[in-house]
Structures are given as structure tokens and as C-alpha cells.
Design a protein around this motif. Structure first.
Motif, PDB file in Angstrom:
ATOM      1  N   LYS A  81      -2.955   5.144  -8.268  1.00 30.33           N
ATOM      2  CA  LYS A  81      -4.191   4.639  -7.653  1.00 30.33           C
ATOM      3  C   LYS A  81      -5.201   4.184  -8.695  1.00 30.33           C
ATOM      4  O   LYS A  81      -6.013   3.302  -8.430  1.00 30.33           O
ATOM      5  CB  LYS A  81      -4.807   5.708  -6.749  1.00 30.33           C
ATOM      6  N   ASN A 116       0.801  -1.230   0.000  1.00 32.64           N
ATOM      7  CA  ASN A 116       0.000   0.000   0.000  1.00 32.64           C
ATOM      8  C   ASN A 116       0.835   1.283   0.000  1.00 32.64           C
ATOM      9  O   ASN A 116       0.284   2.363  -0.075  1.00 32.64           O
ATOM     10  CB  ASN A 116      -0.983   0.014   1.177  1.00 32.64           C
ATOM     11  N   GLU A 164      -2.122   3.418  -0.925  1.00 37.59           N
ATOM     12  CA  GLU A 164      -2.619   4.510  -0.078  1.00 37.59           C
ATOM     13  C   GLU A 164      -1.746   5.754  -0.154  1.00 37.59           C
ATOM     14  O   GLU A 164      -2.224   6.864   0.034  1.00 37.59           O
ATOM     15  CB  GLU A 164      -2.705   4.043   1.375  1.00 37.59           C
TER      16      GLU A 164
END
Length: 80
Positions: free
Chosen positions: A66, A37, A73
Motif C-alpha cells: 500500500k 485493487n 485494498e
């Protein structure tokens, strides 16, 4: 998605961004993906020390990554 697929997707995102950076004399390389992430990249060339590189990183690079890999993230730049 496996770690290998994730890496391929992140590389695809960087390939989409790279021409824009190269137009301005810069580049970007993938350093690592941690915990599936967090992406660590290194801005290169004219992008190093550019006053808008944090904006480029957030709005351009992170958004594009993304799109290819929604579980990411955060994208951070590691200074050379």
C-alpha cells in the motif's frame, strides 16, 4: 497509474519485503493483480504453514504494498 506501473510498484514492494522472508527460509511471489485493487501472492518455503504468516501478510506485505500502490485494498495469499 497504468496496470503495468501498478505491477512494477507491487514488485518493488515485494523486493523490499523479500530479504526479511528469505532470512527465515521463506519467499513470496506475485501471482496476479485483479481489478487494480486486489493483489494475490503466494508465500513459499518456510512461510507456508507458518503460524504467523497471516500477520506477516497483513502487517508486513499489505502495508508495504500500500505504501507503493495506495489503491490496493487487499492482499491475499493463495496456498500452493
Amino acid at each position: 497509474m497504468t496496470s503495468e506501473e501498478l505491477k512494477l510498484n507491487v514488485e518493488k514492494a515485494l523486493d523490499e519485503i523479500r530479504p526479511f522472508l528469505q532470512t527465515d527460509g521463506g519467499d513470496i511471489s506475485l501471482l496476479s493483480i485483479e481489478n487494480d485493487n486486489l493483489v494475490k501472492v503466494q508465500l513459499q518455503g518456510a512461510c507456508v504453514g507458518c503460524s504467523v504468516n497471516q500477520m506477516t501478510l497483513k502487517s508486513g506485505v499489505e502495508m508495504t504494498i500500500k505504501k507503493y500502490a495506495p489503491q490496493i485494498e487487499q492482499v491475499i495469499n493463495i496456498e500452493a
